[in-house]
Design a protein around this motif. Sequence first.
Motif, PDB file in Angstrom:
ATOM      1  N   ARG A 175     -13.342 -41.228 -10.964  1.00  0.00           N
ATOM      2  CA  ARG A 175     -12.259 -41.075 -10.007  1.00  0.00           C
ATOM      3  C   ARG A 175     -12.731 -41.598  -8.664  1.00  0.00           C
ATOM      4  O   ARG A 175     -13.814 -41.282  -8.187  1.00  0.00           O
ATOM      5  N   GLN A 197      -7.836 -42.065  -3.704  1.00  0.00           N
ATOM      6  CA  GLN A 197      -6.858 -40.988  -3.772  1.00  0.00           C
ATOM      7  C   GLN A 197      -6.374 -40.826  -5.213  1.00  0.00           C
ATOM      8  O   GLN A 197      -5.389 -41.399  -5.630  1.00  0.00           O
ATOM      9  N   GLU A 198      -7.092 -40.037  -5.944  1.00  0.00           N
ATOM     10  CA  GLU A 198      -6.645 -39.595  -7.258  1.00  0.00           C
ATOM     11  C   GLU A 198      -6.659 -40.672  -8.341  1.00  0.00           C
ATOM     12  O   GLU A 198      -6.170 -40.430  -9.436  1.00  0.00           O
ATOM     13  N   TYR A 206       1.694 -36.526  -9.786  1.00  0.00           N
ATOM     14  CA  TYR A 206       0.922 -37.716  -9.449  1.00  0.00           C
ATOM     15  C   TYR A 206       1.020 -38.612 -10.690  1.00  0.00           C
ATOM     16  O   TYR A 206       0.565 -38.231 -11.766  1.00  0.00           O
ATOM     17  N   ARG A 248      -1.240 -36.752 -13.617  1.00  0.00           N
ATOM     18  CA  ARG A 248      -2.338 -35.834 -13.371  1.00  0.00           C
ATOM     19  C   ARG A 248      -1.855 -34.419 -13.549  1.00  0.00           C
ATOM     20  O   ARG A 248      -0.769 -34.068 -13.076  1.00  0.00           O
ATOM     21  N   TYR A 290      -8.400 -32.014 -12.418  1.00  0.00           N
ATOM     22  CA  TYR A 290      -8.740 -33.437 -12.283  1.00  0.00           C
ATOM     23  C   TYR A 290      -8.327 -34.213 -13.533  1.00  0.00           C
ATOM     24  O   TYR A 290      -8.653 -35.364 -13.684  1.00  0.00           O
TER      25      TYR A 290
END
Lengths: 113, 113
Positions: free
Chosen positions: A96, A99-100, B32, B94, B99
């Motif tokens: 990762r 941003q995400e 997300y 997500r 995570y």
Amino acid sequence: SAVISQKPSRDICQRGTSLTIQCQVDSQVTMMFWYRQQPGQSLTLIATANQGSEATYESGFVIDKFPISRPNLTFSTLTVSNMSPEDSSIYLCSVRRGQETQYFGPGTRLLVL
Amino acid sequence: AQSVAQPEDQVNVAEGNPLTVKCTYSVSGNPYLFWYVQYPNRGLQFLLKYITGDNLVKGSYGFEAEFNKSQTSFHLKKPSALVSDSALYFCAVRVLGTYKYIFGTGTRLKVLA
């Protein structure tokens, strides 16, 4: 982005043997992820590897079958142990960054005979 | 449970025509969302993401996606398809509070010359 390399890129293995897959990232990351992509299917998360601690495995995956090492912040290995034909898959390393966003290595294509 | 769905296994489109690859999601809270592309014998490449802000997100290779909260969709689009766009496309979401990513089953795009 992230530059991720994996070794080997592909392998053909015999039933009952083990294969260790290496993942190298171009800069330090906290978490590295290992995924499996079985033929014709989507990605399934195997485990998350943090440096300095035991990997966290998802439901259906166990450490004895898929031991993971994370010796530093740019490197990880996944071992597929005591392989059977059902382990034939693409194994993908991911990190990762930003941003995400997750970035993936090129994958290791494993065929177990 | 949180999930993402790609209702089409394959999409065929003529070169030069607009293309759409569909994705719907089910999450609690604000999602997300991501699109990835996988070319033959390659790993996944990040195309674009929606975190917040404008509903129309522009990404790599001329692709864009529109976030539609009322329809819980995040369809991938391109105004004019190229033969080189032929690949496997994955939508991902997500899992909030973690995570982890959930990937769709993938849609194979075939652009015909």
